[in-house]
Motif scaffolding. Structure first.
Motif: not given
Length: 182
Positions: A149-161
């Motif tokens: 999977g992938v964990k995305l970090s941007y604009d002080s946000k995090q999406i952990d998949g």
């Protein structure tokens, strides 16, 4: 980032913007940042209060004179004169933030278990760009503990998949179910 670095980086950005030179100055600052990362002693020398100011300024002239835009040269001289060259990276960070904002650029970090292929990077970049309406600068960091999977970090946000995150969620649900059952 210190207030000092923010002030200096933002001031340089304002000057470059007034002359429509933000991209040229940004590119030179970034190149120098890479050079200084490999030669950290140079910034220490330019920050050393026990080295005469004239000598520090001469070092900047010798190293950068005629090789960078005069704004970048004078910026480095100012940092050397004030013995604050060690704050160079933070100044560049402040400049970069304003440059990215004004140019609709969003840095995104993708953490994956294995490196993304070129086609995966392109698809991910295109997808995020279409959702955000911004130009994406994607950095891929590898962390085998993600499992997949992938964990995305941007604009002080995090999406952990990531698989490891999903397993952790399942584990928490099972613990919750076990405590409710007893």
């Amino acid at each position: 980032m210190s207030g000092l670095a923010n002030n200096y980086g933002s001031a340089l950005y304002s000057v470059a913007m007034s002359e429509n030179l933000t991209e040229e100055v940004y590119n030179e600052l970034t190149e120098l940042e890479d050079v200084f990362a490999n030669e950290p002693e140079y910034l220490k020398l330019l920050s050393a209060a026990n080295v005469a100011k004239e000598e520090r300024l001469s070092l900047v002239d010798d190293c950068l004179g005629g090789k960078v835009h005069p704004y970048v040269l004078n910026f480095m001289k100012l940092l050397a004169e004030k013995s604050i060259a060690m704050h160079y990276s933070d100044c560049v960070k402040a400049y970069r933030e304003r440059y990215y904002f004004d140019n609709g650029i969003m840095p995104v970090t993708a953490v994956t278990a294995v490196p993304l292929s070129d086609s995966q990077s392109k698809r991910l970049t295109d997808k995020i760009a279409s959702l955000s309406g911004k130009k994406i600068i994607l950095t891929n960091k590898v962390d085998p503990s993600c499992l997949g999977g992938v964990k995305l970090s941007y604009d002080s946000k995090q999406i952990d998949g990531t698989v490891s995150h999903r397993l952790k969620e399942v584990s928490e649900l099972l613990k919750l179910d076990a405590s409710v059952a007893t």
